[in-house]
Design a protein around this motif. Structure first.
Motif, PDB file in Angstrom:
ATOM      1  N   LEU A   1       0.826  -1.209   0.000  1.00 12.68           N
ATOM      2  CA  LEU A   1       0.000   0.000   0.000  1.00 12.68           C
ATOM      3  C   LEU A   1       0.862   1.262   0.000  1.00 12.68           C
ATOM      4  O   LEU A   1       0.580   2.219  -0.730  1.00 12.68           O
ATOM      5  CB  LEU A   1      -0.938   0.002   1.199  1.00 12.68           C
ATOM      6  CG  LEU A   1      -2.083  -1.015   1.148  1.00 12.68           C
ATOM      7  CD1 LEU A   1      -2.834  -1.051   2.469  1.00 12.68           C
ATOM      8  CD2 LEU A   1      -3.044  -0.674   0.012  1.00 12.68           C
ATOM      9  N   MET A   2       1.906   1.274   0.803  1.00 14.07           N
ATOM     10  CA  MET A   2       2.762   2.459   0.846  1.00 14.07           C
ATOM     11  C   MET A   2       3.556   2.617  -0.444  1.00 14.07           C
ATOM     12  O   MET A   2       3.814   3.742  -0.894  1.00 14.07           O
ATOM     13  CB  MET A   2       3.704   2.385   2.050  1.00 14.07           C
ATOM     14  CG  MET A   2       2.993   2.408   3.404  1.00 14.07           C
ATOM     15  SD  MET A   2       1.785   3.752   3.589  1.00 14.07           S
ATOM     16  CE  MET A   2       2.856   5.185   3.497  1.00 14.07           C
TER      17      MET A   2
ATOM     18  N   SER B   1       1.259   4.199  -2.805  1.00  9.36           N
ATOM     19  CA  SER B   1       1.115   5.611  -2.455  1.00  9.36           C
ATOM     20  C   SER B   1       2.269   6.423  -3.032  1.00  9.36           C
ATOM     21  O   SER B   1       2.067   7.501  -3.609  1.00  9.36           O
ATOM     22  CB  SER B   1       1.070   5.768  -0.929  1.00  9.36           C
ATOM     23  OG  SER B   1       1.049   7.132  -0.555  1.00  9.36           O
ATOM     24  N   ASN B   2       3.484   5.907  -2.900  1.00 10.79           N
ATOM     25  CA  ASN B   2       4.647   6.610  -3.453  1.00 10.79           C
ATOM     26  C   ASN B   2       4.576   6.698  -4.973  1.00 10.79           C
ATOM     27  O   ASN B   2       4.967   7.696  -5.575  1.00 10.79           O
ATOM     28  CB  ASN B   2       5.935   5.893  -3.035  1.00 10.79           C
ATOM     29  CG  ASN B   2       6.219   6.036  -1.553  1.00 10.79           C
ATOM     30  OD1 ASN B   2       5.773   6.987  -0.920  1.00 10.79           O
ATOM     31  ND2 ASN B   2       6.946   5.091  -1.001  1.00 10.79           N
TER      32      ASN B   2
ATOM     33  N   THR C   1       1.807   6.591  -6.981  1.00 10.56           N
ATOM     34  CA  THR C   1       0.674   7.326  -7.548  1.00 10.56           C
ATOM     35  C   THR C   1       0.460   8.702  -6.930  1.00 10.56           C
ATOM     36  O   THR C   1      -0.254   9.524  -7.497  1.00 10.56           O
ATOM     37  CB  THR C   1      -0.619   6.516  -7.362  1.00 10.56           C
ATOM     38  OG1 THR C   1      -0.905   6.390  -5.949  1.00 10.56           O
ATOM     39  CG2 THR C   1      -0.488   5.130  -7.971  1.00 10.56           C
TER      40      THR C   1
ATOM     41  N   SER D   1      -1.166   9.048  -4.208  1.00 14.57           N
ATOM     42  CA  SER D   1      -2.419   8.936  -3.452  1.00 14.57           C
ATOM     43  C   SER D   1      -2.122   8.681  -1.981  1.00 14.57           C
ATOM     44  O   SER D   1      -1.083   8.118  -1.618  1.00 14.57           O
ATOM     45  CB  SER D   1      -3.276   7.793  -4.008  1.00 14.57           C
ATOM     46  OG  SER D   1      -3.617   8.031  -5.352  1.00 14.57           O
ATOM     47  N   LEU D   2      -3.039   9.074  -1.126  1.00 12.68           N
ATOM     48  CA  LEU D   2      -2.883   8.916   0.316  1.00 12.68           C
ATOM     49  C   LEU D   2      -3.514   7.602   0.765  1.00 12.68           C
ATOM     50  O   LEU D   2      -4.651   7.294   0.399  1.00 12.68           O
ATOM     51  CB  LEU D   2      -3.559  10.086   1.031  1.00 12.68           C
ATOM     52  CG  LEU D   2      -3.371  10.200   2.541  1.00 12.68           C
ATOM     53  CD1 LEU D   2      -1.911  10.496   2.875  1.00 12.68           C
ATOM     54  CD2 LEU D   2      -4.266  11.320   3.093  1.00 12.68           C
ATOM     55  N   VAL D   3      -2.781   6.819   1.533  1.00 14.46           N
ATOM     56  CA  VAL D   3      -3.321   5.572   2.071  1.00 14.46           C
ATOM     57  C   VAL D   3      -4.227   5.887   3.258  1.00 14.46           C
ATOM     58  O   VAL D   3      -3.813   6.557   4.210  1.00 14.46           O
ATOM     59  CB  VAL D   3      -2.201   4.615   2.520  1.00 14.46           C
ATOM     60  CG1 VAL D   3      -2.800   3.351   3.149  1.00 14.46           C
ATOM     61  CG2 VAL D   3      -1.320   4.242   1.347  1.00 14.46           C
TER      62      VAL D   3
ATOM     63  N   GLY E   1      -0.609   3.992   7.119  1.00 15.15           N
ATOM     64  CA  GLY E   1      -1.308   4.907   6.232  1.00 15.15           C
ATOM     65  C   GLY E   1      -1.091   6.341   6.643  1.00 15.15           C
ATOM     66  O   GLY E   1      -0.365   6.634   7.596  1.00 15.15           O
ATOM     67  N   GLY E   2      -1.730   7.241   5.919  1.00  6.32           N
ATOM     68  CA  GLY E   2      -1.529   8.660   6.159  1.00  6.32           C
ATOM     69  C   GLY E   2      -2.694   9.375   6.808  1.00  6.32           C
ATOM     70  O   GLY E   2      -2.525  10.462   7.358  1.00  6.32           O
TER      71      GLY E   2
END
Length: 219
Positions: free
Chosen positions: A59-60, A63-64, A66, A68-70, A92-93
């Motif tokens: 997932l992270m 995120s890096n 795209t 996008s925020l997880v 996540g963020g």
């Protein structure tokens, strides 16, 4: 069931959906467990590895890639009693529902479906489970969420003592267990992502409790 219902919800929402297999990333025994071949150690390793070591990293990485925020999925009930995994489902963020107890999550979900049906009924009606072993439910380890949420609200939001909560009719064993779990899970909550505050008192700036404290309420 989780896969089929997730696919159905994606279809209803019309959002992008990807399935990424984690089996290839699941390695052999960890060094800690290689010295202990007990069934209990192996079970713990297998359950935690999927949630912590593999899923969080994927997932992270996405995120890096795209930008996008997880979003994490934990609710206030789970955060209160530590029913979450560091670097796993806590990775996540932003924690959207961290200040919403489980019973309210259900209420909001049912209300949302009155506006337009976007949440498959089985997602709401099925027994909640971490899905770490066959036929597992959250209530194998926790009181029913209606009870747990009421105790968390009384203790954490209303500042009632365990004695006062028990006097209101809750089982003493349930109160002691929930309060104990709430206290020993502070170290996890300190490492949780920020989220939206919707109640009169949320974990974080509104909640002051030390991580290292040996005080035990005599009840």
């Amino acid at each position: 069931m989780s896969l089929s219902e997730a696919r159905e919800m994606v279809r209803l929402l019309g959002v992008r959906y990807d399935e990424i297999a984690i089996a290839a990333g699941y390695g052999g025994p960890s060094p800690a467990c290689s010295r202990d071949s007990s069934p209990a150690c192996r079970r713990i390793r297998q359950r935690r590895t999927c949630r912590r070591g593999i899923r969080g990293m994927i997932l992270m990485a996405l995120s890096n890639k795209t930008g996008s925020l997880v979003l994490t999925t934990g609710n206030k009930s789970e955060m209160a009693v530590g029913y979450c995994t560091l670097y796993g489902d806590m990775a996540g963020g932003f924690a959207v529902i961290k200040d919403i107890v489980k019973t309210l999550v259900y209420r909001i979900s049912r209300w949302r479906n009155t506006c337009s049906h976007v949440i498959p009924e089985r997602i709401i009606s099925r027994p909640p489970s971490a899905e770490l072993r066959p036929d597992q439910t959250d209530q194998d380890n926790l009181p029913p969420y209606a009870v747990l949420d009421a105790i968390v609200e009384a203790y954490m939001e209303k500042d009632l003592s365990p004695r006062q909560i028990i006097a209101e009719g809750f089982a003493a064993a349930d109160v002691r267990r929930v309060v104990h779990l709430l206290k020993i899970s502070e170290y996890k909550r300190r490492q949780a992502p920020v989220g939206i505050r919707v109640t009169q008192r949320g974990f974080g700036k509104d909640w002051r409790y030390p991580i290292t404290n040996r005080y035990r309420d005599p009840y």
